[in-house]
Structure formats: C-alpha cells, structure tokens
Design an enzyme around this catalytic site. Structure first.
Site, PDB file in Angstrom:
ATOM      1  N   ASP A 278      10.726 -22.231 -33.861  1.00 29.80           N
ATOM      2  CA  ASP A 278      11.344 -22.904 -32.712  1.00 29.80           C
ATOM      3  C   ASP A 278      12.664 -23.575 -33.055  1.00 29.80           C
ATOM      4  O   ASP A 278      13.043 -24.580 -32.445  1.00 29.80           O
ATOM      5  CB  ASP A 278      10.381 -23.947 -32.098  1.00 29.80           C
ATOM      6  CG  ASP A 278       9.063 -23.317 -31.699  1.00 29.80           C
ATOM      7  OD1 ASP A 278       9.070 -22.134 -31.340  1.00 29.80           O
ATOM      8  OD2 ASP A 278       8.036 -24.026 -31.743  1.00 29.80           O
TER       9      ASP A 278
ATOM     10  N   LYS B 176      16.244 -19.715 -32.420  1.00 31.82           N
ATOM     11  CA  LYS B 176      16.643 -18.337 -32.772  1.00 31.82           C
ATOM     12  C   LYS B 176      17.075 -17.545 -31.539  1.00 31.82           C
ATOM     13  O   LYS B 176      18.088 -16.839 -31.562  1.00 31.82           O
ATOM     14  CB  LYS B 176      15.470 -17.614 -33.462  1.00 31.82           C
ATOM     15  CG  LYS B 176      15.049 -18.280 -34.775  1.00 31.82           C
ATOM     16  CD  LYS B 176      13.813 -17.625 -35.366  1.00 31.82           C
ATOM     17  CE  LYS B 176      12.551 -17.861 -34.579  1.00 31.82           C
ATOM     18  NZ  LYS B 176      12.062 -19.246 -34.581  1.00 31.82           N
TER      19      LYS B 176
ATOM     20  N   HIS C  42      10.980 -17.286 -27.566  1.00 35.09           N
ATOM     21  CA  HIS C  42      12.408 -17.445 -27.835  1.00 35.09           C
ATOM     22  C   HIS C  42      13.135 -17.741 -26.524  1.00 35.09           C
ATOM     23  O   HIS C  42      13.102 -16.935 -25.595  1.00 35.09           O
ATOM     24  CB  HIS C  42      12.967 -16.188 -28.506  1.00 35.09           C
ATOM     25  CG  HIS C  42      12.405 -15.967 -29.886  1.00 35.09           C
ATOM     26  ND1 HIS C  42      12.795 -14.935 -30.702  1.00 35.09           N
ATOM     27  CD2 HIS C  42      11.498 -16.677 -30.600  1.00 35.09           C
ATOM     28  CE1 HIS C  42      12.139 -15.020 -31.851  1.00 35.09           C
ATOM     29  NE2 HIS C  42      11.341 -16.058 -31.814  1.00 35.09           N
TER      30      HIS C  42
ATOM     31  N   GLN D 109       9.092 -16.904 -35.743  1.00 36.43           N
ATOM     32  CA  GLN D 109       8.515 -18.006 -36.512  1.00 36.43           C
ATOM     33  C   GLN D 109       9.568 -18.567 -37.491  1.00 36.43           C
ATOM     34  O   GLN D 109      10.742 -18.447 -37.219  1.00 36.43           O
ATOM     35  CB  GLN D 109       7.243 -17.571 -37.251  1.00 36.43           C
ATOM     36  CG  GLN D 109       6.051 -17.308 -36.338  1.00 36.43           C
ATOM     37  CD  GLN D 109       6.064 -15.937 -35.702  1.00 36.43           C
ATOM     38  OE1 GLN D 109       6.168 -14.932 -36.367  1.00 36.43           O
ATOM     39  NE2 GLN D 109       5.948 -15.892 -34.387  1.00 36.43           N
TER      40      GLN D 109
ATOM     41  N   THR E  63       2.920 -21.839 -25.842  1.00 36.87           N
ATOM     42  CA  THR E  63       1.639 -22.476 -25.524  1.00 36.87           C
ATOM     43  C   THR E  63       1.799 -23.770 -24.730  1.00 36.87           C
ATOM     44  O   THR E  63       0.804 -24.293 -24.228  1.00 36.87           O
ATOM     45  CB  THR E  63       0.884 -22.812 -26.820  1.00 36.87           C
ATOM     46  OG1 THR E  63       1.708 -23.688 -27.602  1.00 36.87           O
ATOM     47  CG2 THR E  63       0.567 -21.567 -27.626  1.00 36.87           C
TER      48      THR E  63
HETATM   49  P1  GDP Z   1      13.070 -20.142 -31.046  1.00 38.18           P
HETATM   50  O1  GDP Z   1      11.608 -19.845 -31.037  1.00 38.18           O
HETATM   51  O2  GDP Z   1      13.608 -20.325 -32.422  1.00 38.18           O
HETATM   52  O3  GDP Z   1      13.876 -19.154 -30.252  1.00 38.18           O
HETATM   53  O4  GDP Z   1      13.231 -21.555 -30.322  1.00 38.18           O
HETATM   54  P2  GDP Z   1      12.472 -22.032 -28.985  1.00 38.18           P
HETATM   55  O5  GDP Z   1      13.084 -21.354 -27.824  1.00 38.18           O
HETATM   56  O6  GDP Z   1      11.005 -21.949 -29.136  1.00 38.18           O
HETATM   57  O7  GDP Z   1      12.786 -23.585 -29.005  1.00 38.18           O
HETATM   58  C1  GDP Z   1      14.081 -24.087 -29.038  1.00 38.18           C
HETATM   59  C2  GDP Z   1      14.269 -24.998 -27.812  1.00 38.18           C
HETATM   60  O8  GDP Z   1      15.423 -25.773 -27.979  1.00 38.18           O
HETATM   61  C3  GDP Z   1      14.461 -24.212 -26.525  1.00 38.18           C
HETATM   62  O9  GDP Z   1      13.938 -24.949 -25.464  1.00 38.18           O
HETATM   63  C4  GDP Z   1      15.986 -24.128 -26.419  1.00 38.18           C
HETATM   64  O10 GDP Z   1      16.429 -23.979 -25.093  1.00 38.18           O
HETATM   65  C5  GDP Z   1      16.387 -25.467 -26.970  1.00 38.18           C
HETATM   66  N1  GDP Z   1      17.669 -25.524 -27.670  1.00 38.18           N
HETATM   67  C6  GDP Z   1      18.255 -24.595 -28.466  1.00 38.18           C
HETATM   68  N2  GDP Z   1      19.386 -25.087 -29.022  1.00 38.18           N
HETATM   69  C7  GDP Z   1      19.508 -26.354 -28.570  1.00 38.18           C
HETATM   70  C8  GDP Z   1      20.460 -27.403 -28.801  1.00 38.18           C
HETATM   71  O11 GDP Z   1      21.398 -27.272 -29.570  1.00 38.18           O
HETATM   72  N3  GDP Z   1      20.231 -28.591 -28.170  1.00 38.18           N
HETATM   73  C9  GDP Z   1      19.183 -28.791 -27.330  1.00 38.18           C
HETATM   74  N4  GDP Z   1      19.049 -29.970 -26.755  1.00 38.18           N
HETATM   75  N5  GDP Z   1      18.273 -27.824 -27.085  1.00 38.18           N
HETATM   76  C10 GDP Z   1      18.434 -26.638 -27.707  1.00 38.18           C
HETATM   77  P1  IMO Z   2       8.872 -18.775 -32.735  1.00 38.10           P
HETATM   78  O1  IMO Z   2       9.294 -17.354 -33.007  1.00 38.10           O
HETATM   79  C1  IMO Z   2       6.383 -22.182 -33.806  1.00 38.10           C
HETATM   80  C2  IMO Z   2       2.406 -21.300 -35.448  1.00 38.10           C
HETATM   81  C3  IMO Z   2       1.207 -21.666 -34.612  1.00 38.10           C
HETATM   82  C4  IMO Z   2       0.194 -21.932 -35.701  1.00 38.10           C
HETATM   83  C5  IMO Z   2       0.526 -20.880 -36.746  1.00 38.10           C
HETATM   84  C6  IMO Z   2      -0.324 -19.633 -36.676  1.00 38.10           C
HETATM   85  O2  IMO Z   2       8.935 -19.139 -31.288  1.00 38.10           O
HETATM   86  O3  IMO Z   2       9.603 -19.712 -33.627  1.00 38.10           O
HETATM   87  P2  IMO Z   2      -0.440 -17.560 -35.017  1.00 38.10           P
HETATM   88  O4  IMO Z   2      -0.633 -17.500 -33.538  1.00 38.10           O
HETATM   89  O5  IMO Z   2       0.806 -16.927 -35.496  1.00 38.10           O
HETATM   90  O6  IMO Z   2      -1.628 -17.056 -35.775  1.00 38.10           O
HETATM   91  O7  IMO Z   2      -0.341 -19.139 -35.338  1.00 38.10           O
HETATM   92  O8  IMO Z   2       1.880 -20.547 -36.537  1.00 38.10           O
HETATM   93  N1  IMO Z   2       3.402 -20.428 -34.765  1.00 38.10           N
HETATM   94  C7  IMO Z   2       4.588 -20.847 -34.325  1.00 38.10           C
HETATM   95  N2  IMO Z   2       5.136 -22.088 -34.315  1.00 38.10           N
HETATM   96  N3  IMO Z   2       7.097 -21.127 -33.367  1.00 38.10           N
HETATM   97  C8  IMO Z   2       6.576 -19.879 -33.399  1.00 38.10           C
HETATM   98  O9  IMO Z   2       7.305 -18.788 -33.094  1.00 38.10           O
HETATM   99  C9  IMO Z   2       5.249 -19.707 -33.858  1.00 38.10           C
HETATM  100  N4  IMO Z   2       4.432 -18.640 -33.995  1.00 38.10           N
HETATM  101  C10 IMO Z   2       3.309 -19.098 -34.562  1.00 38.10           C
HETATM  102  O10 IMO Z   2       1.472 -22.799 -33.827  1.00 38.10           O
HETATM  103  O11 IMO Z   2       0.442 -23.209 -36.274  1.00 38.10           O
HETATM  104 MG    MG Z   3       9.834 -20.586 -30.174  1.00 40.31          MG
END
Ligand code: GDP
Ligand code: IMO
Ligand code: MG
Length: 423
Positions: A13, A16, A41, A224, A301
């Site tokens: 998170d 990416k 993502h 991840q 989730t």
């Molecule tokens: P990923 O799994 O790596 O693609 O990241 P996620 O989408 O799960 O979580 C990143 C969260 O941070 C999302 O809600 C994005 O919209 C938000 N986000 C990304 N870059 C920034 C930033 O620079 N500032 C803020 N405030 N939010 C951001």
């Molecule tokens: P993105 O790509 C954050 C965590 C789960 C759990 C562990 C194992 O959005 O960054 P799984 O379902 O893979 O067997 O869960 O890994 N987990 C993540 N945490 N971002 C993710 O993906 C995750 N994918 C799995 O919360 O702790």
């Molecule tokens: Mg994510």
C-alpha cells in the site's frame, strides 16, 4: 530494450498504483508479475478514484498494453467485477489486456481453504485478505494447480472437480465452523470463467521476449511490499509470493540481465495491515493522525492500517534485497503539521545496537532507536515543483537519501495523478 521494475518497499500500500499510472506514458507494456486480488492499487485522476486488484495499473492509458503475468494468481470472479467496474467508462479496455497462459487460477475452494486455515489459527492468524492467495500458491508449488491455459483444454473441468473434491476434504479436516454453499460459488465461478475466456491468453514470456527485441519499453508492476515477501519478509506474517525484484524474473520470464531501473516506493511513514511484527508502530495520537489524515484503510479489505514512524533499518534492507536504483517517497503531505518527526535508524536488539534487519523483529527482541527531525507545517498538496518544497521536508529527504544511498526522484503530495513532484 530493458525492463524497469516498480516495487513496494514496506508492507504494501505504498502507492504503487498511483505511480504506475503516472509512469505509464513512458512505457509500451505494463506487466503485473505476482500476487493476485489480495492487492488493491488505487489511482486517482479527473476526480475519480479507481481501485484495481488484478488488472495492471496502466489500463487507463490507450497506448499501453497491460499484461497479467505468469506469476499472478487470478480469481475469475474478482477479475470479472474489475472488468464490470471499467465497463461504465465506455471504452474497450479488453483490447489492451493480455493474460499469461501460465497464470494460476484461484478456485472458490481456495478461498474457503484460506478462511478455514485462518480460523483454525485463532490468535496466530496471518490476517490474510481471505482471497485464497496462500492455498492457490500452495497448489502451484505442489504441482496441482489449474492454469489459465488449461481452460483451452477439453478436460479441464475434470481436473477442476478432482481438485475441488480434495479441497472439500481438506476443509473438513480443519474442523472449523465454515458456512458455505459451494454450488452457488461454483455457478458464479463458471460464469466468470466464460468472461475470462473472452480475453486474449498468450505465451507471455515469448511475447515479452519479442517485445524486448523490438525495443518496446516495459514496466513490471509489483504487488504487496518487500516485507511481505515469502522469503525476505516477516515470515510467517507474509504473503505467498516473491514480492521482491527476483519475483519479476520468475513472474514474467524476464532475464536478470534485462532489468534496468528498479523503482522502490515507500511512504514517508510506515503502515501495515494484518498481523505480524512492526517495530515502529505507534499507539498514540501521532499514529492516529497518520491513519486519519492518510485515510489508511485497506483498498481490498477496508481494514484500518496500523501506522508508525519510518523504519530505515527495514527500508535499507528492502533497498538492498531489490537493488533499488531510484526511490519514490509517497504521502509526505500526510505529515504536514507534525511538530517533530522520528525516523528509526537502528534497533536495540537484545541489548545490542544493530543497523541491519535481524531474523526476529518481534517487540520482545527489538526496540527502535530514533533520530528526531523537525516537521513542516506547509500544505504540500497544491505544490507541483520541487522548488516549492519546504526546507524541513528537503532536510528529511536529504537525510533519507544519505542513509539509503539512493536518490529520491519522485515526491508524491496527494492521491491524484497531478500531485506528483519530480526531482
Ligand atoms: P498500492 O497498493 O501500493 O497501490 O497503494 P494503495 O492504493 O493500497 O494505498 C495507497 C493510498 O494512498 C491510496 O488511497 C492512494 O490514493 C493514496 N495515495 C497515494 N499517494 C498519495 C500521496 O502522496 N498522498 C496522499 N495523501 N495519498 C496518497
Ligand atoms: P498491495 O499490492 C497490504 C497482507 C495481508 C496479510 C498478509 C497475507 O495493495 O500493496 P494474503 O491475502 O496475501 O495471504 O495476506 O499480507 N497483504 C497486503 N497488505 N497491501 C497488499 O497489497 C497486501 N496483500 C496482502 O494483509 O497481512
Ligand atoms: Mg494496496
């Protein structure tokens, strides 16, 4: 032409999805190499937020081909929902979407097995996303899995039945209270399989090989983060794939020598969702503010993410394991207004000061040692040029670059595509 990689350096998170979307204009092909619908993502542009789970984050660009690689595990049901969500944008996204024949399928019983395994663990549960990731990769390495290419064979449903029957016996073995209606789950699954079959299945390693020969630019998108890697993460509280750079080689069939830039993404602080050790986790108002201002809830989730200070011991480890060549720092805007910032630069490990990530980072073994830094007050979210960044933030960046020995090339100051500062 070489292949660039983009990976999360923490516990996922990091942002990416946003950065892949920002970078896609520079690439012909965006290729996801591991993970599955455990990923969420997020991309934001034109006031709309999109969350992708299996589909690569370059999908909103007409010029790019998006490839789901062999290392990915696909749940047809979730994949169909992702396609349904895209359908309202009135564009044919499927023409630029390719699927590797060697990608494995997540069956309904894989999801049930994930739930049964977690329930049986009680307090020791991994905190899995319950998407069936672990059981599907177990069947892959156990050589029992069903792959996308199998759907082109006439007898794949026999293979399916045998595997699902075996899974049902395994679910019984767990002896946990799990209510389910397999007939309903299967009806949904087989309907989604028909949708999946309308997409183009390809021999993806050959496709990428030819693409490289033809000077196409390729960006591999990780899911991840490095600390969730099956080998290098905080085992057993990890996911079931190699999230680190090597995973791009096995998850796409790209040779190590073909890899050029390795973009490493991290948040200016740290988050984690699910169970497992987290040395710099905060249980005070600083952590609460990070969660609230950063809107730290899982994109897959909806669970609240645990928050804490930046951990440079862990980040340095991730930079090393991946061979990161450029860093991208996300969510600096969330820290605006903090009077002070702490960065963990060493651990007190069983009474000894260490600066590498040890085997065991549970709280009873590790206490973080912090360097305190000045915070910044300015709102960063309207800034669009590096010259506007406040002095205290520049100091923070310079400190991290010195410690990590890799330049920070992008500073992200908000979720939108446009809130991205190049340095
Ligand atoms: P990923 O799994 O790596 O693609 O990241 P996620 O989408 O799960 O979580 C990143 C969260 O941070 C999302 O809600 C994005 O919209 C938000 N986000 C990304 N870059 C920034 C930033 O620079 N500032 C803020 N405030 N939010 C951001
Ligand atoms: P993105 O790509 C954050 C965590 C789960 C759990 C562990 C194992 O959005 O960054 P799984 O379902 O893979 O067997 O869960 O890994 N987990 C993540 N945490 N971002 C993710 O993906 C995750 N994918 C799995 O919360 O702790
Ligand atoms: Mg994510």
């Amino acid at each position: 032409m070489a292949v660039d990689l983009l990976l999360g350096l923490q516990w996922g998170d990091e942002g990416k999805g946003k950065i892949v979307d920002v970078l896609t204009k520079n690439y012909d092909i965006i290729a996801r190499f591991q993970g599955g619908p455990n990923a969420g993502h997020t991309l934001e542009f034109d006031g709309i937020k999109h969350v992708l789970h299996t589909i690569p984050s370059g999908i909103f660009h007409d010029n790019a081909v998006n490839l789901v690689g062999n290392g990915v595990v696909i749940d047809p049901v979730i994949f169909k929902k992702e396609l349904d969500n895209l359908a309202k944008f009135n564009r044919d996204f499927t023409k630029n979407l390719l699927i590797s024949r060697k990608a494995h399928l997540i069956l309904p019983t894989h999801r049930l097995l994930d739930a049964a395994s977690e329930a049986s663990k009680g307090k020791a549960k991994i905190g899995s996303t319950l998407k069936g990731i672990g059981p599907t990769y177990m069947d892959k390495t156990g050589r029992n899995g069903i792959r996308v290419g199998d759907l082109e064979l006439s007898n794949w449903q026999d293979k399916y039945r045998n595997l699902a029957n075996k899974h049902e016996a395994m679910i019984d073995f767990y002896n946990v209270d799990l209510q389910y209606n397999l007939a309903e789950l299967e009806a949904e699954f087989f309907e989604a399989i028909e949708v999946l079959k309308t997409l183009q299945f390809i021999d993806s390693e050959e496709y990428l090989h030819q693409a490289q020969k033809n000077n196409k630019t390729i960006l591999a998108e990780g899911a991840q983060g490095s600390l969730l890697d099956i080998d290098f993460g905080t085992y057993p509280f990890v996911t079931s794939s190699n999230t680190t750079a090597a995973g791009a080689c096995t998850g796409l069939g790209v040779a190590p020598g073909a890899i050029n830039e390795v973009f490493g993404i991290f948040k200016a602080y740290t988050t984690r969702v699910g169970s497992g050790p987290f040395p710099t986790e905060l249980f005070d108002s600083y952590g609460e503010t990070m969660g609230r201002v950063g809107n730290e809830f899982g994109a897959t989730t909806g669970r609240p993410r645990r928050c804490g200070w930046l951990d440079l011991v862990a980040l340095k480890y991730a930079v090393q394991v991946n061979g990161v060549t450029q860093l991208m720092m996300m969510k600096g805007d969330v820290l605006s207004g903090f009077d002070k910032l702490k960065v963990c630069t060493a651990y007190n490990y069983k009474g000894e000061k260490i600066t590498h990530l040890p085997y065991n980072i549970e709280a009873e073994n590790v206490t973080p040692i912090y360097t305190e830094m000045e915070g910044w007050k300015e709102d960063l979210t309207k800034m669009n040029d590096a010259s506007q960044l406040p002095k205290a933030l520049n100091n923070y960046i310079a400190f991290l670059e010195k410690e990590l020995e890799v330049p920070i090339k992008i500073v992200s100051v908000g979720p939108d595509r446009t809130q991205t500062i190049h340095r």
